[in-house]
Write an enzyme that holds these catalytic residues in place. Structure first.
Site, PDB file in Angstrom:
ATOM      1  N   GLY A   1      29.074  87.225 -23.526  1.00  0.00           N
ATOM      2  CA  GLY A   1      28.854  87.887 -22.255  1.00  0.00           C
ATOM      3  C   GLY A   1      29.840  87.387 -21.242  1.00  0.00           C
ATOM      4  CB  THR A   2      32.505  88.631 -22.552  1.00  0.00           C
ATOM      5  OG1 THR A   2      32.110  87.820 -23.585  1.00  0.00           O
ATOM      6  CG2 THR A   2      33.914  89.008 -22.755  1.00  0.00           C
ATOM      7  CB  THR A   3      35.790  88.211 -18.093  1.00  0.00           C
ATOM      8  OG1 THR A   3      34.676  87.966 -17.222  1.00  0.00           O
ATOM      9  CG2 THR A   3      36.822  89.049 -17.346  1.00  0.00           C
TER      10      THR A   3
END
EC number: 3.4.25.1
Length: 203
Positions: A10-12
């Site tokens: 859960g991220t960029t």
């Protein structure tokens, strides 16, 4: 008691075109609910010499899709005696996600064949080609920055600064993004990798 929560990137994630190729980047945090399971995950998965998948969503689902793409493109390359195209990889990833709605995977497929290519694949499997693409929970915090600051024809140095700023901004604002910053530049001549540890994330 065992948790049923999936490990999430859960991220960029981000990919942009620059003057000589494509630059991709990501943070490195994975989590299961409130528990941070890793701070050094590599979310930039290489599937051919010049094609990468930027992964967001379930770690297991996105790793499975990436492994399948790598196997398929390797077989295709041998049977057809040709270099796999980025669009073929993106279309296959889109098909897998669309036909398997239980998969929790949002991907960016990027690379270089005869030119730089960036494809965004949403959680539902929709496929769009873009000059730049962002994904993951951190993307909501950097859409405006990317929209205003990206421009065609950036040099590699300008692209690195742009991606580092964008991912740093997301890490500073999104609780699900964190860790270090990884980047890869893919061009006609090959792949260059860049790494910024947590203490080099811009504040």
């Amino acid at each position: 008691m065992m948790s049923n929560e999936k490990e999430m990137t859960g991220t960029t994630i981000i990919a942009i075109k620059y003057d000589d190729g494509v630059l991709i980047g990501a943070d490195s945090r994975t989590s299961m609910g409130a528990y941070v399971s890793s701070r050094v995950t590599d979310k930039l998965t290489q599937i051919t010499d010049k094609i990468f998948v930027c992964r967001s969503g379930s770690s297991a689902d996105t790793q499975m899709i990436s492994s399948y793409l790598r196997m398929y493109l390797s077989m295709y390359s041998q049977l057809e005696d040709s270099i796999p195209q980025v669009q073929r990889a993106a279309a296959l990833a889109s098909k897998i996600i669309y036909e398997n709605p239980s998969l929790l995977a949002g991907l960016i497929v990027a690379g270089y064949d005869d030119k730089p290519r960036v494809f965004n694949i949403s959680l539902g499997g929709s496929l769009t080609e873009r000059d730049w693409a962002i994904g993951g929970s951190g993307s909501a915090f950097i859409y405006g920055y990317c929209d205003v600051n990206w421009r065609s024809g950036m040099s590699l140095e300008e692209g690195i600064r742009f991606v580092r700023n964008a991912v740093s901004c997301a890490i500073n604002r999104d609780n699900a993004s964190g860790g270090c910053i990884r980047m890869s530049a893919i061009s006609r001549t090959g792949v260059q990798r860049y790494f910024y540890p947590g203490d080099k994330v811009l504040q």
